[in-house]
Design an enzyme around this catalytic site. Structure first.
Site, PDB file in Angstrom:
ATOM      1  N   HIS A   1      -6.621 -21.132  74.826  1.00  0.00           N
ATOM      2  CA  HIS A   1      -5.831 -20.044  75.412  1.00  0.00           C
ATOM      3  C   HIS A   1      -6.085 -18.712  74.715  1.00  0.00           C
ATOM      4  CE1 HIS A   1      -3.801 -22.882  77.977  1.00  0.00           C
ATOM      5  NE2 HIS A   1      -3.514 -23.640  76.922  1.00  0.00           N
TER       6      HIS A   1
ATOM      7  N   CYS B   1      10.706  -8.007  40.035  1.00  0.00           N
ATOM      8  CA  CYS B   1      10.609  -7.653  38.623  1.00  0.00           C
ATOM      9  C   CYS B   1      11.253  -8.759  37.780  1.00  0.00           C
ATOM     10  CB  CYS B   1      11.370  -6.367  38.333  1.00  0.00           C
ATOM     11  SG  CYS B   1      10.989  -5.035  39.455  1.00  0.00           S
TER      12      CYS B   1
ATOM     13  N   ARG C   1       5.710 -14.022  38.346  1.00  0.00           N
ATOM     14  CA  ARG C   1       6.437 -13.404  39.447  1.00  0.00           C
ATOM     15  C   ARG C   1       5.643 -12.247  40.048  1.00  0.00           C
ATOM     16  NH1 ARG C   1      12.367 -14.270  38.645  1.00  0.00           N
ATOM     17  NH2 ARG C   1      12.691 -12.388  39.830  1.00  0.00           N
TER      18      ARG C   1
ATOM     19  N   LYS D   1      -2.087 -21.126  52.761  1.00  0.00           N
ATOM     20  CA  LYS D   1      -2.573 -21.351  51.389  1.00  0.00           C
ATOM     21  C   LYS D   1      -3.931 -20.687  51.202  1.00  0.00           C
ATOM     22  CE  LYS D   1       0.248 -22.414  49.563  1.00  0.00           C
ATOM     23  NZ  LYS D   1       1.515 -22.796  50.064  1.00  0.00           N
TER      24      LYS D   1
ATOM     25  N   TRP E   1       7.469  -4.630  39.439  1.00  0.00           N
ATOM     26  CA  TRP E   1       6.617  -4.947  40.580  1.00  0.00           C
ATOM     27  C   TRP E   1       7.014  -4.000  41.695  1.00  0.00           C
ATOM     28  CZ3 TRP E   1       6.114  -6.593  45.609  1.00  0.00           C
ATOM     29  CH2 TRP E   1       4.998  -7.385  45.942  1.00  0.00           C
TER      30      TRP E   1
ATOM     31  N   GLU F   1      -3.695 -16.785  51.154  1.00  0.00           N
ATOM     32  CA  GLU F   1      -2.989 -16.143  50.044  1.00  0.00           C
ATOM     33  C   GLU F   1      -3.747 -16.226  48.721  1.00  0.00           C
ATOM     34  OE1 GLU F   1       0.993 -17.443  48.854  1.00  0.00           O
ATOM     35  OE2 GLU F   1       0.561 -19.464  49.513  1.00  0.00           O
TER      36      GLU F   1
ATOM     37  N   GLU G   1       0.210 -24.351  57.294  1.00  0.00           N
ATOM     38  CA  GLU G   1       0.317 -24.304  55.834  1.00  0.00           C
ATOM     39  C   GLU G   1      -1.070 -24.173  55.196  1.00  0.00           C
ATOM     40  OE1 GLU G   1       2.480 -23.702  53.810  1.00  0.00           O
ATOM     41  OE2 GLU G   1       1.903 -24.570  51.903  1.00  0.00           O
TER      42      GLU G   1
ATOM     43  N   ASN H   1      16.646  -4.903  37.880  1.00  0.00           N
ATOM     44  CA  ASN H   1      16.017  -5.468  39.077  1.00  0.00           C
ATOM     45  C   ASN H   1      16.912  -5.107  40.245  1.00  0.00           C
ATOM     46  OD1 ASN H   1      14.159  -6.742  37.563  1.00  0.00           O
ATOM     47  ND2 ASN H   1      14.978  -8.802  37.850  1.00  0.00           N
ATOM     48  N   GLY H   2      16.308  -4.779  41.369  1.00  0.00           N
ATOM     49  CA  GLY H   2      17.117  -4.495  42.546  1.00  0.00           C
ATOM     50  C   GLY H   2      16.818  -3.117  43.080  1.00  0.00           C
TER      51      GLY H   2
ATOM     52  N   LYS I   1       6.305 -14.398  43.431  1.00  0.00           N
ATOM     53  CA  LYS I   1       6.834 -15.757  43.586  1.00  0.00           C
ATOM     54  C   LYS I   1       8.118 -15.786  44.413  1.00  0.00           C
ATOM     55  CE  LYS I   1       6.721 -20.154  42.898  1.00  0.00           C
ATOM     56  NZ  LYS I   1       5.784 -20.862  43.808  1.00  0.00           N
TER      57      LYS I   1
HETATM   58  C1  AGP Z   1       4.007 -19.869  49.662  1.00  0.00           C
HETATM   59  O1  AGP Z   1       2.801 -20.245  49.109  1.00  0.00           O
HETATM   60  C2  AGP Z   1       4.334 -18.467  49.578  1.00  0.00           C
HETATM   61  N1  AGP Z   1       4.151 -17.925  48.300  1.00  0.00           N
HETATM   62  C3  AGP Z   1       5.556 -17.989  50.354  1.00  0.00           C
HETATM   63  O2  AGP Z   1       5.213 -18.099  51.696  1.00  0.00           O
HETATM   64  C4  AGP Z   1       6.917 -18.683  50.145  1.00  0.00           C
HETATM   65  O3  AGP Z   1       6.867 -19.989  50.630  1.00  0.00           O
HETATM   66  C5  AGP Z   1       8.008 -17.876  50.872  1.00  0.00           C
HETATM   67  O4  AGP Z   1       8.074 -16.599  50.301  1.00  0.00           O
HETATM   68  C6  AGP Z   1       9.365 -18.539  50.840  1.00  0.00           C
HETATM   69  O5  AGP Z   1       9.827 -18.686  49.538  1.00  0.00           O
HETATM   70  P1  AGP Z   1      11.086 -19.581  49.190  1.00  0.00           P
HETATM   71  O6  AGP Z   1      10.753 -20.981  49.504  1.00  0.00           O
HETATM   72  O7  AGP Z   1      11.333 -19.323  47.744  1.00  0.00           O
HETATM   73  O8  AGP Z   1      12.217 -19.085  50.061  1.00  0.00           O
END
Ligand code: AGP
Length: 606
Positions: free
Chosen positions: A502, A14, A39, A483, A83, A486, A479, A109-110, A601
């Site tokens: 395998h 949030c 976020r 990407k 959120w 997501e 990676e 938040n929390g 985020k």
């Molecule tokens: C990356 O594209 C993601 N959104 C996610 O995997 C991110 O890298 C992960 O949550 C770690 O975040 P941080 O680097 O802020 O710890």
């Protein structure tokens, strides 16, 4: 089964904002909330103090809320983007929450972990609850303890509360906001005759770059002209910091999406990461990035994209420093691998707020292991937990998909390894020179974006994709898959090329493209063999290969040409290609690229 309080908790993704000053609060709160949209959120709301407290909230985007807001007069206010991962997004559960009298409004938040017990107790004392959130106990507790002094009431309320929080409290008739934090980020923005509060720097950058980072346990009373911070009623001073990020950094400029802008910023990010060194023509070993700790063996902990940077860092550090490096997913480390033989740990986290990483850092600290953190956010929780902090120079990253922060993390890891190089000084010097050429190499990739757009059009028709790589480019395959899934919602897997036989072979056919990252190093021959094996099973192959690689034309259906760099730096250019591939594929599929579904985020819950 998650506990009840987690189900209904407003998770820390949030965003919260507050304003006190001479101007009308409403437009400032709305503008600040829009800056936190990246976020991720499902509902939003604001409360403004006029004659009494007026609350407006709903399960809508901030812009939609703005359209239905009436003329609101008041120079004090709070706002929230919620959120909820498990609890229902609804008008009733949206923040701000009020006490019984409607005079005390709170955004939070929390997670308040003992909220069921507090709710039961408060209900028996005559308090009426309207939502199912954990947050609602806070205004009721403040109401219970209020005896004419808001700070004292907030402090007493928080003594009853277990869990994590960043809160902003607004009370009718009080010319100030009262804020507090524990295990959740909260900053105060200092203005001229006005002050701001936010969970995240981008929310206030339109108004000020002067910030105070609160510590856990701090309670601050913020009026338009003053900030008074106390701990157990004793005044404390907290240093003011200047944020170097500009408001342009959190705007899309002429780009269609933040992600594309951030991918295109990467040559600048590399140059900034290298600082003055990039202008010099001298070979450089000492990049000014030294660990003030024992370098015998290393443990790297991280999540998601940062974990992939850690895997590349392992290859780089083992090759250049000749020391063993273990890389662990923080989430796994916390549950299974509490013991470690490492003398030094590196935590990698762009946000500095990832709960799994913070938990791992705390447990490492308890076992006496010194920790360096590589993070992009000044004043983040991780930077306070660490013995040493390396700030990456990516600038604020708004797109949920990490791109430029990943490249900045790689730069920090290269610099760290090159600063301590022991295996062969001459190799270290040569690589240091080449490091300075990386901005131009990445620019070349960007200049040839059209070839990636062609591949993305092709890829966007499929539902399952494999990325394969070997050695230092295996993490790039991971990676690339992360990407793509997501932001384009295509099912993608990253696989070490040698592992295909395998198991994954069973899934390969004409309908499952394979993206092969071909490095011109000692893995080259084996990679060509893997591609032949893939082709034999009917899968289309898109290869990322060097400009002069003729053999690849015979094997791959599509080829993305990447500029030549030494193997150790090949993840940088290849990562930019897979970022663009994911971006353009998602764009072809019409996905909401900067705000992918179900993702936030900063992942500040375990
Ligand atoms: C990356 O594209 C993601 N959104 C996610 O995997 C991110 O890298 C992960 O949550 C770690 O975040 P941080 O680097 O802020 O710890």
């Amino acid at each position: 089964m998650p506990s009840l309080n987690l189900i209904y908790g407003c998770l820390v993704m949030c965003g919260i904002v507050g304003y006190v000053g001479k101007k009308q609060a409403k437009p400032i709160l709305v503008n600040s909330l829009t800056k936190l949209e990246y976020r991720g959120y499902d509902s939003c709301g604001i409360a403004v103090q006029g004659s009494g407290i007026k609350v407006y909230k709903d399960v809508v985007r901030v812009q939609e809320l703005e359209q239905v807001l009436p003329r609101l007069s008041g120079t004090l206010g709070i706002g929230h983007t919620r959120w909820a991962t498990h609890g229902e997004p609804s008008l009733i559960n949206a923040h701000p929450h009020l006490d019984c009298s409607g005079k005390i409004a709170v955004v939070h938040n929390g997670v308040i972990s003992n909220s069921p017990r507090l709710r039961e107790q408060l209900t028996s004392e005559g308090h009426n609850f309207v939502s199912v959130t954990d947050t609602e106990v806070i205004p009721h507790l403040i109401e219970k303890y209020y005896q004419g002094n808001l700070e004292n009431a907030v402090e007493a309320a928080l003594l009853d509360v277990e869990g994590s929080y960043a809160i902003i409290v607004l009370m009718a008739g009080e010319p100030k906001l009262v804020v507090a934090r524990k295990d959740c980020p909260l900053i105060i923005g200092i203005g001229d005759g006005e002050n701001f509060v936010a969970s995240d720097v981008p929310a206030i950058l339109d108004y000020t770059n002067r910030v105070i980072y609160l510590e856990d346990g701090d309670i601050a009373a913020i009026s338009k002209d003053s900030v008074e911070i106390t701990r157990s009623k004793i005044r404390v001073d907290r240093q003011e910091h200047r944020i170097l990020w500009s408001r342009e950094d959190v705007q899309k400029a002429s780009y269609e999406h933040f992600m594309l802008k951030e991918i295109h910023e990467q040559p600048r990010v590399i140059r900034d990461s290298l600082g003055e060194c990039v202008l010099s023509t001298e070979p450089l070993i000492d990049l000014g990035l030294t660990l003030d700790m024992n370098l015998e063996d290393l443990l790297i902990i991280a999540c998601g994209t940062s974990y992939h940077a850690g895997l590349i860092g392992k290859c780089v550090i083992e090759e250049l420093l000749g020391i063993p490096v273990r890389v662990e997913l923080a989430s796994e480390f916390n549950h299974c691998r509490q013991t470690t033989g490492a003398t030094t740990a590196i935590a990698i986290t762009q946000s500095g707020e990832t709960a799994d990483v913070l938990k791992a850092m705390k447990s490492l600290r308890q076992t006496g292991i010194r920790t360096l953190v590589i993070t992009n956010v000044p004043g983040s929780t991780a930077s306070r937990l660490a013995d040493q902090t390396v700030y990456t120079r990516a600038g604020p990253e708004v797109g949920v998909a990490a791109t430029k922060t990943f490249i900045a993390q790689l730069m920090a890891l290269y610099q760290l390894a090159l600063s301590h190089v022991r295996v062969n000084r001459r190799i270290g010097e040569r690589l240091s020179v080449e490091l300075r050429q990386l901005p131009a190499k990445v620019q070349e990739v960007l200049d040839n974006e059209y070839q990636i757009i062609n591949c993305a059009r092709y890829l966007s028709r499929y539902d399952d994709v494999f990325f394969i790589g070997r050695g230092i480019n295996f993490p790039v395959a991971l990676e690339g898959a992360l990407k793509l899934k997501e932001i384009s919602y295509i099912h993608a897997e990253g696989c070490a090329a040698g592992e295909l036989k395998h198991g994954p072979f069973a899934l390969l056919n004409w309908d499952t493209p394979v993206i092969a990252i071909v490095a011109h190093d000692n893995t080259y021959g084996a990679m060509l063999t893997s591609i032949k094996e893939v082709k034999a099973r009917g899968s289309p192959v898109i290869a990322l290969a060097g400009e002069a690689d003729e053999a690849i034309e015979e094997l791959a259906d599509l080829v993305v040409r990447v500029p030549y760099v030494s193997a150790i730096f090949s993840p940088v250019v290849n990562a930019v290609v897979v970022q663009l591939l994911a971006y353009h594929t998602a764009r072809c599929r019409g996905c909401p690229i900067d705000f992918p579904r179900n993702l936030a985020k900063s992942v500040t819950v375990e």
